[in-house]
Scaffold this motif. Structure first.
Motif, PDB file in Angstrom:
ATOM      1  N   UNK A  33      35.772  89.930 -95.075  1.00  0.00           N
ATOM      2  CA  UNK A  33      36.009  91.042 -94.154  1.00  0.00           C
ATOM      3  C   UNK A  33      34.758  91.876 -93.953  1.00  0.00           C
ATOM      4  N   UNK A  34      34.011  92.095 -95.022  1.00  0.00           N
ATOM      5  CA  UNK A  34      32.860  92.993 -94.974  1.00  0.00           C
ATOM      6  C   UNK A  34      31.594  92.323 -94.450  1.00  0.00           C
ATOM      7  N   UNK A  35      31.370  91.060 -94.844  1.00  0.00           N
ATOM      8  CA  UNK A  35      30.090  90.415 -94.572  1.00  0.00           C
ATOM      9  C   UNK A  35      30.098  89.497 -93.359  1.00  0.00           C
ATOM     10  N   UNK A  36      31.302  89.124 -92.876  1.00  0.00           N
ATOM     11  CA  UNK A  36      31.423  88.259 -91.700  1.00  0.00           C
ATOM     12  C   UNK A  36      30.566  86.993 -91.829  1.00  0.00           C
ATOM     13  N   UNK A  37      30.849  86.138 -92.804  1.00  0.00           N
ATOM     14  CA  UNK A  37      30.030  84.927 -92.993  1.00  0.00           C
ATOM     15  C   UNK A  37      30.193  83.955 -91.833  1.00  0.00           C
ATOM     16  N   UNK A  38      29.235  83.053 -91.711  1.00  0.00           N
ATOM     17  CA  UNK A  38      29.300  82.038 -90.662  1.00  0.00           C
ATOM     18  C   UNK A  38      30.230  80.890 -91.023  1.00  0.00           C
ATOM     19  N   UNK A  39      30.424  80.667 -92.331  1.00  0.00           N
ATOM     20  CA  UNK A  39      31.285  79.574 -92.783  1.00  0.00           C
ATOM     21  C   UNK A  39      31.763  79.863 -94.196  1.00  0.00           C
ATOM     22  N   UNK A  40      32.988  79.400 -94.505  1.00  0.00           N
ATOM     23  CA  UNK A  40      33.558  79.579 -95.838  1.00  0.00           C
ATOM     24  C   UNK A  40      33.792  78.221 -96.486  1.00  0.00           C
ATOM     25  N   UNK A  41      33.334  78.061 -97.728  1.00  0.00           N
ATOM     26  CA  UNK A  41      33.676  76.897 -98.546  1.00  0.00           C
ATOM     27  C   UNK A  41      34.734  77.377 -99.532  1.00  0.00           C
TER      28      UNK A  41
ATOM     29  N   UNK B 219      22.044  74.127-103.240  1.00  0.00           N
ATOM     30  CA  UNK B 219      21.855  73.190-102.129  1.00  0.00           C
ATOM     31  C   UNK B 219      21.861  73.909-100.788  1.00  0.00           C
ATOM     32  N   UNK B 220      22.763  74.859-100.607  1.00  0.00           N
ATOM     33  CA  UNK B 220      22.788  75.601 -99.336  1.00  0.00           C
ATOM     34  C   UNK B 220      21.496  76.386 -99.144  1.00  0.00           C
ATOM     35  N   UNK B 221      21.041  77.067-100.207  1.00  0.00           N
ATOM     36  CA  UNK B 221      19.842  77.889-100.072  1.00  0.00           C
ATOM     37  C   UNK B 221      18.600  77.036 -99.871  1.00  0.00           C
ATOM     38  N   UNK B 222      18.574  75.859-100.480  1.00  0.00           N
ATOM     39  CA  UNK B 222      17.458  74.943-100.245  1.00  0.00           C
ATOM     40  C   UNK B 222      17.406  74.508 -98.783  1.00  0.00           C
ATOM     41  N   UNK B 223      18.591  74.487 -98.129  1.00  0.00           N
ATOM     42  CA  UNK B 223      18.668  74.082 -96.725  1.00  0.00           C
ATOM     43  C   UNK B 223      18.472  75.258 -95.773  1.00  0.00           C
ATOM     44  N   UNK B 224      18.183  76.437 -96.325  1.00  0.00           N
ATOM     45  CA  UNK B 224      17.864  77.577 -95.484  1.00  0.00           C
ATOM     46  C   UNK B 224      18.985  78.563 -95.242  1.00  0.00           C
ATOM     47  N   UNK B 225      20.140  78.343 -95.881  1.00  0.00           N
ATOM     48  CA  UNK B 225      21.255  79.262 -95.704  1.00  0.00           C
ATOM     49  C   UNK B 225      21.210  80.374 -96.747  1.00  0.00           C
ATOM     50  N   UNK B 226      21.836  81.495 -96.417  1.00  0.00           N
ATOM     51  CA  UNK B 226      22.110  82.528 -97.411  1.00  0.00           C
ATOM     52  C   UNK B 226      23.499  82.279 -97.975  1.00  0.00           C
ATOM     53  N   UNK B 227      23.742  82.708 -99.196  1.00  0.00           N
ATOM     54  CA  UNK B 227      25.058  82.503 -99.790  1.00  0.00           C
ATOM     55  C   UNK B 227      25.555  83.773-100.465  1.00  0.00           C
ATOM     56  N   UNK B 228      26.871  83.890-100.503  1.00  0.00           N
ATOM     57  CA  UNK B 228      27.540  84.898-101.318  1.00  0.00           C
ATOM     58  C   UNK B 228      28.752  84.196-101.905  1.00  0.00           C
ATOM     59  N   UNK B 229      29.153  84.564-103.103  1.00  0.00           N
ATOM     60  CA  UNK B 229      30.232  83.828-103.761  1.00  0.00           C
ATOM     61  C   UNK B 229      31.240  84.769-104.393  1.00  0.00           C
TER      62      UNK B 229
ATOM     63  N   UNK C 278      34.126  80.472-102.075  1.00  0.00           N
ATOM     64  CA  UNK C 278      35.231  80.998-102.878  1.00  0.00           C
ATOM     65  C   UNK C 278      35.704  79.871-103.786  1.00  0.00           C
ATOM     66  N   UNK C 279      35.333  79.954-105.046  1.00  0.00           N
ATOM     67  CA  UNK C 279      35.536  78.846-105.996  1.00  0.00           C
ATOM     68  C   UNK C 279      35.527  79.413-107.405  1.00  0.00           C
ATOM     69  N   UNK C 280      36.531  79.046-108.229  1.00  0.00           N
ATOM     70  CA  UNK C 280      36.613  79.639-109.565  1.00  0.00           C
ATOM     71  C   UNK C 280      35.792  78.910-110.620  1.00  0.00           C
ATOM     72  N   UNK C 281      35.208  77.774-110.276  1.00  0.00           N
ATOM     73  CA  UNK C 281      34.340  77.045-111.202  1.00  0.00           C
ATOM     74  C   UNK C 281      32.899  77.479-110.948  1.00  0.00           C
ATOM     75  N   UNK C 282      32.352  78.290-111.851  1.00  0.00           N
ATOM     76  CA  UNK C 282      31.029  78.873-111.623  1.00  0.00           C
ATOM     77  C   UNK C 282      29.938  77.822-111.536  1.00  0.00           C
TER      78      UNK C 282
END
Length: 227
Positions: free
Chosen positions: A44-52, A22-32, A9-13
């Motif tokens: 609420x909908x996706x239940x992520x494992x961690x929030x940045x 970087x996260x995806x290169x390390x094997x994580x999935x991302x949503x922003x 969750x970050x307003x700077x695209x």
């Protein structure tokens, strides 16, 4: 590949794109989300494992967003901000942040901190296989089986199918599918339609021609009897 889901969750695209890469290169999935309200909806909908989570955002700052997150669950959160004062760090930690990174930062440091937090938070390996009707979706291997046969999906086709499989029978708007499954930032509605067309063709070849339904003017739905 652990394939855990990271919500940014970050307003700077530009920062979003760097962290995603970087996260995806390390094997994580991302949503922003660049809007914190949309970020809370994703959470609420996706239940992520961690929030940045960024601190300085319009409409709703990171501290308010963190408080809203903490009111519903204890998902690990890393705060990211240009503010370096100890008072801001203490406020973030007091509200329940797990860590705090100051801009400008090295993306590798964020990944390392996220990895450490996830290791502490989730300590063991959870099942990576989602079974839904005739489908078996393995998020570790990023593969989909129909019975004993494996579907030859591209990475984007896999992500679209997996994302919809987590909420079967719900209509997904095209813009939501772009956010969740095509986060590179250059995708358009017709790009989603093209990937969906290929995915439906492959499912049809596996004797599942009616699994995905197009909803005119809105998006797509994964149809499963009894949800």
């Amino acid at each position: 590949m652990n394939n855990q889901l990271i919500l940014i969750i970050e307003d700077d695209i530009e920062i979003v794109r760097i962290l995603q890469a970087y996260f995806e290169r390390d094997g994580y999935r991302t949503v922003s989300a660049t809007d914190p309200h949309i970020g809370l909806s994703h959470h609420q909908r996706l239940k992520p494992n961690l929030v940045v989570l960024d601190v300085k955002m319009p409409k709703m700052d990171g501290f308010e967003t963190l408080a809203a997150l903490r009111s519903v669950d204890d998902t690990p959160v890393i705060m990211v901000t240009a503010l370096a004062e100890d008072l801001d760090k203490l406020q973030a930690l007091r509200l329940g942040a797990d860590d705090y990174v100051v801009k400008p930062f090295n993306p590798l440091e964020v990944i390392a901190r996220a990895r450490a937090i996830l290791r502490r938070s989730h300590g063991g390996k959870v099942s990576s296989v989602l079974r839904l009707g005739p489908l078996s979706i393995d998020s570790d291997a990023m593969t989909v089986h129909v019975g004993t046969a494996i579907l030859g999906l591209t990475r984007t086709e896999y992500r679209l199918l997996e994302h919809m499989a987590r909420s079967p029978n719900r209509v997904f708007e095209r813009t939501e599918l772009i956010d969740a499954c095509l986060p590179e930032g250059e995708a358009m509605n017709r790009t989603v339609d093209s990937h969906m067309s290929n995915l439906r063709r492959k499912l049809g070849a596996a004797s599942l021609p009616d699994l995905i339904t197009g909803v005119r003017g809105v998006g797509y739905r994964l149809d499963m009897p009894n949800g």
